[in-house]
Scaffold this active site. Structure first.
Site, PDB file in Angstrom:
ATOM      1  N   LEU A 107       0.860  -1.217  -0.123  1.00 18.03           N
ATOM      2  CA  LEU A 107      -0.053   0.090   0.024  1.00 18.03           C
ATOM      3  C   LEU A 107       0.729   1.229  -0.063  1.00 18.03           C
ATOM      4  CD1 LEU A 107      -2.577   1.401   0.260  1.00 18.03           C
ATOM      5  CD2 LEU A 107      -2.407   1.279   2.865  1.00 18.03           C
ATOM      6  N   ILE A 138       4.564  -1.210   3.216  1.00 21.32           N
ATOM      7  CA  ILE A 138       4.208   0.205   2.738  1.00 21.32           C
ATOM      8  C   ILE A 138       5.313   0.703   1.762  1.00 21.32           C
ATOM      9  CG2 ILE A 138       4.210   2.641   3.518  1.00 21.32           C
ATOM     10  CD1 ILE A 138       2.037   0.907   4.869  1.00 21.32           C
ATOM     11  N   LYS A 139       4.503   1.211   0.491  1.00 21.17           N
ATOM     12  CA  LYS A 139       5.314   1.549  -0.394  1.00 21.17           C
ATOM     13  C   LYS A 139       5.783   3.272  -0.453  1.00 21.17           C
ATOM     14  CE  LYS A 139       4.115   0.211  -4.672  1.00 21.17           C
ATOM     15  NZ  LYS A 139       3.416  -0.059  -6.080  1.00 21.17           N
ATOM     16  N   ILE A 140       6.675   3.539  -0.458  1.00 18.36           N
ATOM     17  CA  ILE A 140       7.345   4.692  -0.397  1.00 18.36           C
ATOM     18  C   ILE A 140       8.471   5.217  -1.717  1.00 18.36           C
ATOM     19  CG2 ILE A 140       9.201   6.198   0.602  1.00 18.36           C
ATOM     20  CD1 ILE A 140       8.524   4.848   3.298  1.00 18.36           C
TER      21      ILE A 140
END
Length: 929
Positions: A107, A138-140
């Site tokens: 996400l 978590i997508k950064i």
């Protein structure tokens, strides 16, 4: 599948670059996981934008949040979190089995924070905590500003998917951030093995960008067509192979090996953007050419389908490395700078996701505004009511079975504590249904072809709607039995069972929660006698029972050697028992796919769970709307449903009426009502539209324009029935709390039962009922109740009905037609015409119930709810009747006693009753002018 075994053997994982609620709901994603096709899933703003803006799959979650007053951004993130949680739960077993190697769901943080390190980390922490799943990533975005956030997140114990990587230099920075984050944790003595990360290296976009530059140079005459052709489609794969070379160098270094000894994992490279944009290239080129150990390829749907169909599998990542380096040398020589290209791609990628996010919010806002409009003037009361529930900590108290939400009465509270296990039932179903699988096939193998369910109220209404919505003759013929419901003491309907079904191959399901229900005992006595005549040696073989532990029925089933005994949870009330043995055993006997049935119940239960914010909980929000509407005088809940979903109304009718109708309060369910002109609907209505197809859309729009609240609940298919059961159970219990009644008792039902028993005993002594002198007579019709002085006793019975309504019109809010007649298509149509005529002339809501089943459904509301109804009770004389073995009465006498008992119970509560007795069951007489 051989191709999957090969790629798994190499050590590459295929993840799915797509998430949408329809795949979560229809089971297709679960099937892909179980088949080993995909080992993880990724999402991004573009994927969510497409999923949410192009379907109504999100309406059941989106609308409640809109009704609650949440803004567009709050709504989106809650929708995304719901999908991510659901997907993560599906992947959990893979995550566990692979020791955290695979099974991840990604996400992305708000893409508008791509150039803000602190905001990115803060958002990553928020999402990590709100989703609350260990197999989340978590997508950064791997921008310059994103790199510090990646390190900080890894150090904080957050799984990270570093995304939008185009250059090898930036990839090096990502790996450095990962290792530094692990070292930060190691210095604090924190766990390293629990942390997982991937670095998403984008592939095909580079070819698209460079191919465009080559085409411009070729068109300008700066390079030859031959050179342009030779360099086209080469850069992306070359760049990725060189990136993998860098990966191997870093993760075989002494620095990483030290961390690995402490439990650290590799940060696997993930190949993203692997669909083929140029139709000239092989459709699976960015999969086949990038097969590598310790890597991930996240593949969009079409590319995955193509790869499974004709993909070739062998390690290709090390191929042509020298050529890869020369490609970029040649590109540089003709003026195409790799640094410039990758920088442009990063900027464009960030902008594309930010634009998709903006577009997504616009789509959500459009839906939000439309949903909010459905409330009309109820918007402020509904939102205030929800705030009150929030301040009262309603969700936690609800799921902890706090009885003070409904009553302060000590006896009532004890009843509540003993009736609320249904809130946890969906989560127990996967294990429970294992013993029910193949149940229908097992009984068919025993020689049975048909099943008759002998039930009343909660034990029959759920199986009936399951049968009507999900039953199929072809399915039953292969895997189960043809199901028939008997919930009427009418002798004609009992006789139809004898005539319709082959007695010797029919299984009888005796379903009674208490085990003492009078009608069910009568059915059992009758059919036991019938079966005993043809199978005297072992009649019990043709009977099964569904009841609570320790009931008289449970004892009887053992004594008579019933084929099977199914015990239900004694701490679930009858009208909340759809997802217990009372609903599931008949469903299994029909041969239904219980896994799919249960899946939808679990899905809705997850949306309505305690850890969902109350503003996003569809059960609590819907219940709040109904309760607030009732308190505002809109206490006539009118269900609009297409023909397929109309049977659901009969189940909902009992749930709403019996739960809410007491202490002079309540919500009247108006189901299957003939459509009236819009001006005939009063201001006391609230409409709920089950929106599967386009039916009733025009009516809903007209009602909305006229100022009525019209709540639309989108349904994709009948398979969502189990979820609707749970949704409405939550909603109705909540509505009852708001209007201040105990949702889990039925104090006024017993009175009619006792009067029926007394009437039967009196009949047995005297051989007849007390003679009632008619107060008016018409051809073929007698009126057996007191009439107001203004009653029209001449002309037609319909005119009499009209004068009866007119006499009490000032205090009347609805007309209930209760018919102790055969419940067949002809009678239903004729009585629906009567409803329509009454509605047209008087603008009153009408309900229709057949006795005695309505006594176990709306009977509680009739006697315990507001004293604002007129009750038309219809009975009929019979030429033929059927004795009930061992009881000294017939079914017709039993039915007559029930009608008289209900009339007397209504009168004792001060209700207005018009009792009409037909010389024969000819309902058409009522419609003559």
């Amino acid at each position: 599948m051989e191709i999957l075994k090969k790629i798994e053997g190499i050590g590459q994982s295929l993840w799915y670059d797509n998430i949408e609620r329809s795949k979560l709901l229809d089971g297709s994603l679960e099937k892909m996981i179980n088949a080993g096709i995909i080992k993880g899933i990724t999402s991004n703003p573009s994927i969510f934008q497409k999923a949410i803006s192009t379907s109504k799959d999100y309406d059941l979650s989106l609308k409640p949040m809109a009704w609650a007053g949440m803004d567009k951004e709050e709504i989106f993130w809650q929708l995304a979190i719901q999908d991510i949680r659901s997907a993560a739960d599906l992947f959990l077993s893979l995550y566990t089995a692979s020791d955290g190697l695979d099974g991840y769901v990604s996400l992305e943080v708000n893409p508008q924070y791509a150039y803000d390190s602190e905001a990115t980390f803060s958002d990553a922490s928020r999402l990590w905590n709100e989703v609350g799943r260990r197999n989340l990533m978590i997508k950064i975005p791997a921008t310059k500003e994103g790199i510090p956030a990646i390190r900080k997140a890894i150090a904080a114990g957050i799984n990270i998917n570093a995304t939008l990587i185009f250059s090898i230099e930036r990839y090096q920075e990502v790996m450095e951030a990962y290792l530094s984050g692990l070292e930060d944790r190691a210095e604090r003595g924190e766990n390293l093995h629990a942390i997982a990360s991937v670095a998403s290296f984008f592939v095909s976009r580079m070819d698209t960008k460079i191919d465009g530059y080559l085409d411009v140079l070729k068109q300008a005459g700066n390079i030859s067509a031959e050179l342009a052709e030779r360099l086209s489609g080469k850069a992306a794969i070359a760049n990725t192979r060189l990136a993998y070379e860098r990966f191997e160098s870093v993760f075989h270094s002494e620095r990483f090996l030290r961390l690995q000894k402490s439990g650290a994992r590799m940060q696997r490279p993930l190949w993203a953007s692997t669909s083929t944009k140029n139709p000239k290239y092989r459709d699976v080129v960015y999969v086949e050419e990038l097969i590598a150990p310790d890597s991930v390829n996240t593949i969009p749907p079409a590319t995955l389908e193509a790869f499974l169909d004709h993909g070739r599998v062998e390690i290709t990542i090390h191929d042509h490395l020298d050529e890869a380096k020369s490609v970029f040398q040649e590109l540089e020589s003709i003026g195409i700078s790799l640094n410039k290209v990758t920088q442009e791609l990063e900027v464009e990628g960030v902008k594309a996701f930010a634009d998709a996010y903006t577009s997504l919010l616009e789509a959500v806002d459009k839906r939000r505004v439309a949903a909010l409009g459905e409330l009309g003037q109820m918007e402020i009361p509904v939102q205030n009511g929800l705030k009150k529930l929030y301040l009262e900590n309603y969700p936690k108290r609800f799921f902890h079975k706090d009885p003070s939400l409904w009553t302060q009465d000590e006896k009532g509270q004890a009843e509540i504590r003993a009736r609320m296990n249904w809130i946890h039932t969906p989560f127990e179903l996967p294990e429970y249904i294992q013993q029910l699988k193949h149940l229908g096939r097992d009984f068919r193998n025993q020689g049975f072809t048909d099943a008759v369910l002998l039930g009343m109220g909660g034990s029959s209404l759920a199986p009936e709607v399951i049968h009507f919505l999900l039953g199929r003759k072809d399915l039953e013929a292969q895997n189960g039995l043809n199901l028939t419901i008997l919930d009427s003491t009418d002798p004609e309907q009992v006789k139809q069972i004898d005539e319709k079904l082959p007695l010797s191959t029919t299984l009888f399901i005796v379903a009674s929660k208490s085990g003492t229900t009078g009608e069910i005992n009568a059915f059992l006595d009758y059919f036991w006698d019938q079966v005993s005549r043809i199978k005297p040696e072992n009649p019990g073989h043709q009977f099964i029972a569904i009841t609570d532990p320790g009931t008289k029925l449970a004892v009887l089933a053992a004594e008579r050697k019933f084929n099977r005994l199914f015990l239900a949870d004694p701490e679930v009330g009858g009208r909340n028992s759809a997802l217990t043995a009372f609903g599931l055993v008949p469903a299994a006997l029909m041969g239904l796919d219980l896994d799919r049935f249960v899946f939808h119940a679990l899905y809705i239960a997850s949306l309505c769970s305690e850890d969902i914010p109350i503003q996003a909980n569809p059960g609590f929000v819907l219940g709040n709307i109904l309760g607030c509407a009732a308190n505002e005088g809109k206490n006539k809940l009118t269900l609009l449903a297409n023909e397929r979903w109309q049977p659901f109304g009969d189940w909902l009718e009992q749930l709403v009426a019996e739960s809410s109708g007491k202490e002079g309060r309540g919500i009247l369910p108006v189901v299957n009502e003939p459509v009236l002109p819009v001006e005939k609907y009063g201001s006391d209505r609230i409409f709920v539209r089950l929106e599967e197809l386009e039916e009733n859309r025009e009516l809903a729009e007209q009602l909305h324009k006229a100022g009525h609240p019209v709540i639309s609940l989108h349904l994709s298919s009948p398979e969502e029935l189990a979820g609707q059961f749970y949704l409405w159970e939550i909603a109705v219990a909540t509505a009852c709390s708001i209007i201040g009644v105990n949702s889990f008792d039925q104090p006024d039902v017993q009175d009619a039962k006792l009067r029926t028993l007394a009437g039967l005993e009196d009949y047995k002594k005297k051989g007849h009922f007390e003679k009632i002198q008619p107060t008016a007579e018409f051809p073929g019709i007698k009126i057996l109740s007191e009439l107001p002085p203004t009653a029209e006793k001449r002309g037609s019975v319909f005119r009499l009905i009209g004068s009866f309504i007119e006499a009490y019109r000032a205090s009347t809010e609805f007309v209930a037609i209760n018919a102790f007649l055969p419940r067949n298509e002809n009678n239903i149509q004729l009585l629906q015409k009567l409803r329509h005529r009454i509605g047209l002339k008087y603008g009153l809501p009408t309900t229709l119930g057949f006795g005695p089943r309505y006594l176990h459904s709306t009977g509680q509301f009739h006697k315990g709810g507001p004293n604002t109804g007129l009750f038309i009770l219809i009975t009929a004389q019979r030429d033929e009747d059927i004795p009930i073995p061992g009881q000294g009465v017939t079914f017709g006498i039993f039915q007559c006693a029930q009608a008289i008992g209900d009339k007397d119970a209504l009168l004792a509560k001060g209700r207005c009753v018009l009792m009409i007795d037909l010389e024969s069951p000819d309902v058409s007489l009522l419609l003559k002018d």
